[in-house]
Design an enzyme around this catalytic site. Structure first.
Site, PDB file in Angstrom:
ATOM      1  N   ASN A  12       0.895  -1.239   0.284  1.00 36.52           N
ATOM      2  CA  ASN A  12      -0.175   0.128   0.407  1.00 36.52           C
ATOM      3  C   ASN A  12       1.226   0.891   0.412  1.00 36.52           C
ATOM      4  OD1 ASN A  12      -1.499   1.870   0.682  1.00 36.52           O
ATOM      5  ND2 ASN A  12      -2.663   1.160   2.596  1.00 36.52           N
ATOM      6  N   TRP A  13       0.825   2.211  -1.427  1.00 34.12           N
ATOM      7  CA  TRP A  13       2.034   3.203  -1.831  1.00 34.12           C
ATOM      8  C   TRP A  13       1.278   3.853  -0.548  1.00 34.12           C
ATOM      9  CZ3 TRP A  13       4.116   2.928  -7.108  1.00 34.12           C
ATOM     10  CH2 TRP A  13       4.722   1.477  -6.830  1.00 34.12           C
ATOM     11  N   LYS A  14      -0.200   4.045  -0.509  1.00 36.01           N
ATOM     12  CA  LYS A  14      -0.701   5.529   0.712  1.00 36.01           C
ATOM     13  C   LYS A  14      -0.502   6.900  -0.917  1.00 36.01           C
ATOM     14  CE  LYS A  14      -0.180   3.129   4.933  1.00 36.01           C
ATOM     15  NZ  LYS A  14      -0.300   3.660   5.781  1.00 36.01           N
ATOM     16  N   HIS A  99      -9.783   1.401   5.021  1.00 39.12           N
ATOM     17  CA  HIS A  99      -8.292   1.558   5.154  1.00 39.12           C
ATOM     18  C   HIS A  99      -8.577   1.982   6.289  1.00 39.12           C
ATOM     19  CE1 HIS A  99      -4.729   2.865   5.891  1.00 39.12           C
ATOM     20  NE2 HIS A  99      -4.497   1.219   5.201  1.00 39.12           N
ATOM     21  N   GLU A 101      -6.943   4.312   7.556  1.00 45.25           N
ATOM     22  CA  GLU A 101      -7.030   5.806   7.371  1.00 45.25           C
ATOM     23  C   GLU A 101      -8.558   6.544   6.736  1.00 45.25           C
ATOM     24  OE1 GLU A 101      -3.445   5.663   5.116  1.00 45.25           O
ATOM     25  OE2 GLU A 101      -2.175   4.933   6.552  1.00 45.25           O
ATOM     26  N   GLU A 183      -6.070  -4.644  10.364  1.00 48.71           N
ATOM     27  CA  GLU A 183      -5.328  -3.913  10.594  1.00 48.71           C
ATOM     28  C   GLU A 183      -5.438  -3.561  12.209  1.00 48.71           C
ATOM     29  OE1 GLU A 183      -2.936  -2.866   6.612  1.00 48.71           O
ATOM     30  OE2 GLU A 183      -4.474  -1.558   7.324  1.00 48.71           O
ATOM     31  N   GLY A 189       1.705   2.265  10.846  1.00 50.50           N
ATOM     32  CA  GLY A 189       2.525   3.467  10.703  1.00 50.50           C
ATOM     33  C   GLY A 189       3.584   3.760  12.178  1.00 50.50           C
ATOM     34  N   SER A 229       3.173  -2.033  10.917  1.00 48.49           N
ATOM     35  CA  SER A 229       4.334  -2.249  11.251  1.00 48.49           C
ATOM     36  C   SER A 229       5.580  -3.008  10.390  1.00 48.49           C
ATOM     37  CB  SER A 229       4.623  -1.792  11.843  1.00 48.49           C
ATOM     38  OG  SER A 229       4.466  -0.074  12.642  1.00 48.49           O
ATOM     39  N   GLY A 250       2.363  -1.168   4.247  1.00 48.68           N
ATOM     40  CA  GLY A 250       2.699   0.301   4.077  1.00 48.68           C
ATOM     41  C   GLY A 250       3.712   1.011   3.867  1.00 48.68           C
TER      42      GLY A 250
END
Ligand code: PGA
Length: 269
Positions: A12-14, A99, A101, A183, A189, A229, A250
């Site tokens: 997941n490159w965000k 997600h 976020e 998650e 993160g 992480s 991520g």
């Protein structure tokens, strides 16, 4: 009976990278993984703006393309949104849905997530549904309640997403059409990952819940990932767990060497 693992590792490159960076990434990454990674399914989820560039580079390889989100309508007056058809058109096979976020920063509710899941399935995209508890919820001992609410909210309302046991025939294959990523929000993160045993306990809980809501075949075949992480140093501990099929990565997936290393570890697990 031992479950057969079908390894799946998702980057997941965000909100990272412009085209030149993506191309440089792919040059390094594909060279590392194209020889030697065959059983493990690898998926890259770049931002929308890079789907076409990355998709073109991945053509002819077994590496799949994912979007990080979608809207639930096929087309219309929805300024700024991206439809499942548009994602299919760019060659996406997967799409991340719900997600944390997006839940936290953009107010996504289980109701909205449920609509997105259905739209993804209708367009024959495989949704990767993200679920997980916050630190506060964990401290209050509410992890399983939160997972259950998120999963029931996404998969059952307004109608069951997958066929129920009574529909019977061939229903197990439906399990292949959905991926669930556990998650924990506090691990995303932060550099603080869950312990593999803790992640396994949640993955088992999710699998048992899917069994209860749908059927055993679907529950056995659905792929459950851990995310939060994950990096090359802790990756193996997660994928060795009986109910964890792979990882949603991520930060560490932004380094093509590190992501390739995880793909190689998955391959020998
Ligand atoms: P992280 O993110 O690996 O940077 O913790 C995981 C995710 O958000 O999917």
């Amino acid at each position: 009976m031992e479950r057969e693992h079908r390894r799946l590792v998702v980057a997941n490159w965000k909100m990272h990278f412009v085209r030149a960076q993506a191309l440089e990434y792919l040059r390094v990454f594909t060279e590392r993984v194209l020889r030697g990674v065959h059983k493990t399914e690898l998926v890259l989820a770049p931002p929308f703006t890079l789907l076409e560039t990355v998709g073109r580079e991945l053509q002819g390889t077994a590496i799949k393309l994912a979007a990080q989100d979608l809207f639930y309508e096929r087309e219309g007056a929805f300024t700024g949104e991206i439809s499942p058809l548009m994602l299919k058109d760019l060659g996406c096979s997967y799409v991340i849905v719900g997600h944390s976020e997006r839940r936290r920063l953009f107010g996504e509710t289980n109701e909205l997530i449920s609509k997105k899941l259905r739209a993804a399935l209708d367009a024959e995209l495989i949704p990767i549904l993200c679920v997980g508890e916050t630190l506060e919820e964990r401290r209050a001992g509410k992890t399983q309640n939160v997972l259950e609410t998120q999963i029931r909210g996404a998969l059952l309302a307004p109608s069951p997403l997958l066929p129920s046991p009574s529909k019977g025939r061939g229903a197990g294959g439906e399990g292949e059409r959905l991926v669930i990523a556990y998650e924990p929000v506090w691990a995303i993160g932060t550099g603080v990952n869950a312990e593999p045993e803790e992640a396994e306990a949640s993955a088992l809980f999710i699998r048992e819940l899917v069994d209860q809501l749908f059927n055993t075949e679907i529950a056995q075949r659905i792929r459950i990932l851990y995310g939060g992480s994950v990096k090359p140093e802790n990756f193996e501990g997660f994928v060795r767990q009986p109910n964890i099929d792979g990882a949603l990565v991520g930060g560490a997936s932004l380094d093509p060497e590190a992501f390739a290393q995880m793909a190689q570890i998955a391959e020998r697990c």
